[in-house]
Design a protein around this motif. Sequence first.
Motif, PDB file in Angstrom:
ATOM      1  N   GLU A  17       0.810  -1.209   0.000  1.00  0.00           N
ATOM      2  CA  GLU A  17       0.000   0.000   0.000  1.00  0.00           C
ATOM      3  C   GLU A  17       0.851   1.270   0.000  1.00  0.00           C
ATOM      4  O   GLU A  17       0.547   2.228  -0.715  1.00  0.00           O
ATOM      5  CB  GLU A  17      -0.928   0.022   1.228  1.00  0.00           C
ATOM      6  N   HIS A  20       2.158   2.202  -3.412  1.00  0.00           N
ATOM      7  CA  HIS A  20       1.153   2.755  -4.322  1.00  0.00           C
ATOM      8  C   HIS A  20       0.741   4.164  -3.907  1.00  0.00           C
ATOM      9  O   HIS A  20       0.579   5.041  -4.766  1.00  0.00           O
ATOM     10  CB  HIS A  20      -0.052   1.828  -4.389  1.00  0.00           C
ATOM     11  N   GLU A  23       3.692   6.549  -4.843  1.00  0.00           N
ATOM     12  CA  GLU A  23       3.781   6.776  -6.283  1.00  0.00           C
ATOM     13  C   GLU A  23       2.606   7.608  -6.787  1.00  0.00           C
ATOM     14  O   GLU A  23       2.757   8.407  -7.716  1.00  0.00           O
ATOM     15  CB  GLU A  23       3.882   5.438  -7.010  1.00  0.00           C
ATOM     16  N   ASP A  24       1.427   7.431  -6.163  1.00  0.00           N
ATOM     17  CA  ASP A  24       0.287   8.286  -6.517  1.00  0.00           C
ATOM     18  C   ASP A  24       0.567   9.737  -6.132  1.00  0.00           C
ATOM     19  O   ASP A  24       0.179  10.667  -6.849  1.00  0.00           O
ATOM     20  CB  ASP A  24      -0.985   7.801  -5.810  1.00  0.00           C
TER      21      ASP A  24
END
Length: 764
Positions: A17, A20, A23-24
């Motif tokens: 998690e 992600h 990177e978001d």
Amino acid sequence: MSKSSVIGFPRIGSLRELKHWTEDYFAGKLSLTQLHKNAAGLREQHWLWQKQKDIDFIPSNDFSFYDGVLDTACFLNLIPREYQDLGLHDTDTYFAMARGYQGEKGDVKALAMRKWFNTNYHYIVPVFDDDTEVRLNTDGPFSYYREAMKLGIKTKPVLLGPFTLLKLADYRGVKKAEDFAGPLISAYREVFSKFHSLGAEWLQMDEPILVTDLTQEEIGLFKDLYTGLLTGKEDLKVLLQTYFGDVRDVYREIMKLGFDGIGLDFLEGKKNLQLLEENGFPKNTLLFAGVVNGKNIWRNNYEKTRKMINQFTAKITEENIVINTSCSLLHVPYSLENEDNMDQKYKNHFAFAREKLQELGDLKELLDDQDEEKNEKYLQQIALRKTKEDDVNPGIQKRIKALSEKDFKRCPDFEEREKLQKAKLKLPVLPATTIGSFPQTAEVKAWRAKLKKKELAPAQYEENIKKKIAQCIAQQEEIGLDVLVHGEFERNDMVEYFGENLEGFLFTQKAWVQSYGTRCVKPPIIWTDIERKNPITLKYSTYAQSLTAKPVKGMLTGPVTILNWSFPREDISDKETAFQIALAIRDEVLDLEAHGIRVIQIDEAALKEKLPIRRADWHTEYLDWAISAFRLVHSSVRPETQIHTHMCYSEFGQMIKDIEAMDADVISFEASRSNLAIVNSLVEAGFQTEVGPGVYDIHSPRVPSKEEILKALKGMLGKIEQAKLWVNPDCGLKTRGETETIASLKNVVQAVLEIREEIKARQD
């Protein structure tokens, strides 16, 4: 009653998690506020898991958005001026130090990145400038402690100790480590005081550098630091935590300094038990005994561990023994609960991070149990270890026994091969190439996922990959590279892909382990003897070569890297496993050569990872067989076949001669992120192998300018013969975007062409 402790817990999330979310955030899809909110939820989950398993010493500040060493640097204001001058938010300054920055506020490279001791984890190298002002700069460690307290959990805050910080750092001025000792003592004293005021009982100071070879001057610096710190710690209890080896150089000094707890690794620290038995242990001091393996995933051998603990109790009362992990659990996956597709007969033998919490509880219970022969968990574990199926492959055992000296020596010698290869390949001066992989786009990943789910037919998948390879070859020819690659679009990971195509490996679905920042790997598990049944890379390599007259590298992962980036067996030696893998890769090399592949790269990116901490053990325990395993792979190829290898993100200066003994024809190194330090080491060692020091950092999203690459190349040409210099990026390009990759490689080729013109003009 016995107690238990965890040095550190994985931070990426059960399903990656944190990767992600981060990177978001980089992509502008998640706000900074939401990123921090999500991370707080993850930390809460980790603390509650450990509380549920009755862990007595639960760590805080073991969390990081990118790297714990970088966190410490920012916490203590070790932020070089070039990053401060960007004028970014604190979090973005932090990420700029890790990844570099290129935008409206400026253009700066990332700080250097190196391997964390003998692991596959990478840390960001802190920097001290002469004007560095050491002071507390963030609230991170304190805020995490307060977060846990709100949950009713009193944690053991964790900090990287000042001695390890000073030893790992780079110094860009005239000042050296000892010049910053006083300011660091003052800063850490303030840390001690603040934690004491917050109600903390224990503070863990991580000093893994103590397991390395130390000079008397360095030991003196360590003593000065902690003499200054421990005199002002008030009622706060300080745990000195070491791991990855033994403290033979400083055992007596450590015992005299007055620590309240001392953490020793009894798995990799092969002399720690002997040191304890011969020198004793301070009274009223807790021994945090590292007996649960933080680096491998096999179940703990309770019988063996109980016997070891019995040896401690000859010198230490049981109530002063804390059952501890050997190192942070950062180096193992989260939980077996995610492995739905793995047969239970295999899962019974493994323990990931959450299962290791249960092992700590079992060992506590076992330590308190006066009659272990009636302890049900103890008896079940002993019985389990007898159920593992036969691991021996008679055919492989026969091949290993038949090996002789000639299987490890390539003929003729390098100098003669070099002449033959130059005549055969006819490459221009400063041949330009890449390390291997090209960007793994969302489209490529989707094909692979659909293939696994049987939503895409194998024939259609193969056709898709071939189209991608054809595009990649065309792109490289248009850019003007001299030696091409097929892009590795069919590969999920450079080790996992080979493991999937060899007999003897097991694979997980979601057993991710952090390598650096948001980069995670899923190491395969070596279960039995290893064998290659069929060609692995031949189909796509020969297809790529059929599309161009330029040489296309056959891309393979070397035996030592496959071993070091897998979870190895514990029932046979690493040497034997490496030789088994080497024979499998050797078969692949010979198949590639037989089908017209003229350049074959056998990557050994992880060569240094299992290098013993102590230099005296380098050859006897590792390098002799590791180098032999690599030589076994390529010893039978023809002289005209050019063998490349690649290594990255380690300090190779002291082992240059050992690397040359691998007898490759061309070796590429990570270099740009370490400011080309490897080039000086090559020159000092009289390195004769052709070499490609990386001219730009692929772990950063920034695009290097032609001028930047020209500067790097001209610096290299001042020290390396032009006939021996190759031009390439630092590492594979799979994690980069397509646009930045093409732009970067165009700048590389433009720089090479400009230098070739200069060389031609001088010759004319």
